[in-house]
Design a protein around this motif. Structure first.
Motif, short mmCIF file in Angstrom:
data_model
loop_
_atom_site.label_atom_id
_atom_site.label_comp_id
_atom_site.label_asym_id
_atom_site.label_seq_id
_atom_site.Cartn_x
_atom_site.Cartn_y
_atom_site.Cartn_z
N VAL A 7 0.88 -1.13 0.24
CA VAL A 7 0.56 0.30 -0.22
C VAL A 7 0.90 1.50 -0.24
N GLY A 8 2.25 0.99 0.76
CA GLY A 8 3.03 2.55 0.92
C GLY A 8 3.03 2.36 -0.74
N PRO A 9 4.03 4.09 -0.95
CA PRO A 9 4.14 4.79 -2.03
C PRO A 9 4.33 3.90 -2.64
N GLY A 10 4.53 4.12 -4.34
CA GLY A 10 4.99 3.35 -5.17
C GLY A 10 4.59 1.99 -5.36
N ILE A 31 3.91 -2.43 -4.62
CA ILE A 31 4.34 -3.60 -4.35
C ILE A 31 6.37 -3.02 -5.37
N ALA A 32 6.02 -2.80 -6.58
CA ALA A 32 7.23 -2.76 -7.40
C ALA A 32 8.00 -1.32 -7.47
N ALA A 33 7.75 -0.71 -6.46
CA ALA A 33 8.86 0.54 -6.42
C ALA A 33 10.32 0.07 -6.49
N PRO A 34 11.34 1.21 -6.72
CA PRO A 34 12.47 0.24 -6.82
C PRO A 34 13.14 0.86 -5.39
N GLU A 35 14.03 0.02 -5.10
CA GLU A 35 14.53 0.33 -3.55
C GLU A 35 13.37 0.20 -2.75
N LYS A 36 12.35 -0.66 -2.98
CA LYS A 36 11.43 -0.24 -1.26
C LYS A 36 11.22 -2.04 -0.63
#
Length: 97
Positions: free
Chosen positions: A39-42, A44-49
């Motif tokens: 649910v966070g920013p970006g 599940i596919a956000a880089p470096e998350k």
């Protein structure tokens, strides 16, 4: 300090509090990390998350483990953390699904 100072005895439910903090605290930390990942920013596919999510598990777990001793009894700790786990894992399954 006199010799007649009485100390409080060790409560017999500390095993339940330890179990609740160790096991239910860990599973709660995993569920909260999963929720942030989805649910966070970006999304599940956000880089470096993934690195942030991975490293956030230990502080959350240790915070829950530290605060578990504030519950009045071990049974309260088990019930509250069990309920929090059910809620967090239910939300995670809902968000993923």
């Amino acid at each position: 300090m006199g010799a007649d100072v009485k100390r409080a005895p060790i409560r017999p439910d500390w095993w339940r509090k330890t179990f609740a903090g160790a096991v239910l605290g860990a599973t709660l930390a995993f569920a909260l990390a999963g929720l942030f990942a989805w649910v966070g920013p970006g999304g599940i596919a956000a880089p470096e998350k993934s690195q942030f999510v991975m490293w956030s598990i230990a502080p959350v777990w240790m915070t829950v483990f530290g605060f578990v001793w504030l519950f009045r009894t071990g049974t309260h700790a088990l019930l509250w953390l069990g309920g929090a786990n059910l809620l967090a894992w239910g939300l995670l399954l809902y968000v993923r699904g």
